[in-house]
Write a protein that holds these residues in place. Structure first.
Motif, PDB file in Angstrom:
ATOM      1  N   LYS A 126      -5.472   0.166  -0.407  1.00  0.00           N
ATOM      2  CA  LYS A 126      -5.598  -0.732   0.222  1.00  0.00           C
ATOM      3  C   LYS A 126      -6.078  -2.172  -0.635  1.00  0.00           C
ATOM      4  O   LYS A 126      -5.488  -3.198  -0.354  1.00  0.00           O
TER       5      LYS A 126
ATOM      6  N   ALA B 104      -3.601  -3.065  -2.918  1.00  0.00           N
ATOM      7  CA  ALA B 104      -2.607  -3.776  -2.275  1.00  0.00           C
ATOM      8  C   ALA B 104      -3.093  -5.405  -1.733  1.00  0.00           C
ATOM      9  O   ALA B 104      -2.139  -6.258  -1.928  1.00  0.00           O
TER      10      ALA B 104
ATOM     11  N   GLN C 243       0.858  -1.321   0.219  1.00  0.00           N
ATOM     12  CA  GLN C 243      -0.236   0.047  -0.064  1.00  0.00           C
ATOM     13  C   GLN C 243       1.037   1.124   0.115  1.00  0.00           C
ATOM     14  O   GLN C 243       0.397   2.175  -0.472  1.00  0.00           O
TER      15      GLN C 243
END
Length: 199
Positions: free
Chosen positions: A42, A45, A36
């Motif tokens: 997020k 990631a 991230q």
């Protein structure tokens, strides 16, 4: 449960699901946080890290790790994260990816303090880039701004500046070298690569 890296790798190669679950639980969260830092989101990631674990399991029988297992995992995260960003750059979607709209969608994954810190970092980087650009010689600065900030093609820049395309390319090349030197202590290599790759 197994803790030795050699035992973990051995277990993976044997297809031991409990070993894989242990590895996943041990590293998933930290790997996502690391990814991230590169991609800024997020959800992306998590997708990148999940793909890495999927690949490890799918290729477990021929798994070759020459460094420590931890180093291997984090290096894989770096490589896959940068590959994802380069792919977006090629598809001209990087600006959209890091737009304010996208940032707003992920702010809930950070604490208020982290959001403020990211905003400060983003503003500092923008200021440093602007200051470095303004220090460029006039012709280099004009060519760079037309290319980077207005999205002009080299041919268009040449016409606007009354120069040959080769001269424009020379100015852009010199501008990039000067910016890399000026920003080397404040701009990570991967970010410089992404921002200025198309020049």
């Amino acid at each position: 449960m197994k803790t030795s890296e050699k035992e973990i790798i051995r277990g993976l190669k044997k297809g031991d699901e409990s070993t894989f679950v242990y590895l996943f639980n041990e590293y998933y969260v930290s790997l996502c946080a690391y990814s991230q830092k590169y991609v800024g989101r997020k959800d992306v990631a998590e997708e990148i890290v999940s793909d890495i674990f999927f690949s490890i399991w799918e290729n477990r029988k021929k798994l070759k790790i020459n460094t420590s297992l931890k180093s291997y995992l984090f290096k894989s995260v770096v490589n896959n994260s940068l590959y994802y960003l380069r792919k977006l750059e090629k598809e001209n979607k990087l600006k959209e990816f890091f737009s304010d709209r996208e940032v707003n969608n992920i702010e809930f994954s950070f604490s208020p303090e982290e959001v403020l810190e990211q905003s400060i970092i983003k503003n500092n980087i923008s200021e440093k880039i602007e200051e470095a650009v303004n220090r460029l010689p006039e012709q280099q600065k004009k060519a760079f701004k037309l290319k980077r900030f207005e999205g002009k093609k080299n041919k268009e820049i040449a016409e606007l500046m009354g120069l040959s395309i080769k001269t424009v390319e020379m100015h852009l090349s010199k501008a990039m070298l000067k910016l890399r030197e000026d920003l080397k202590n404040s701009l990570p290599d991967f970010l410089f690569f992404i921002l200025f790759k198309s020049l």
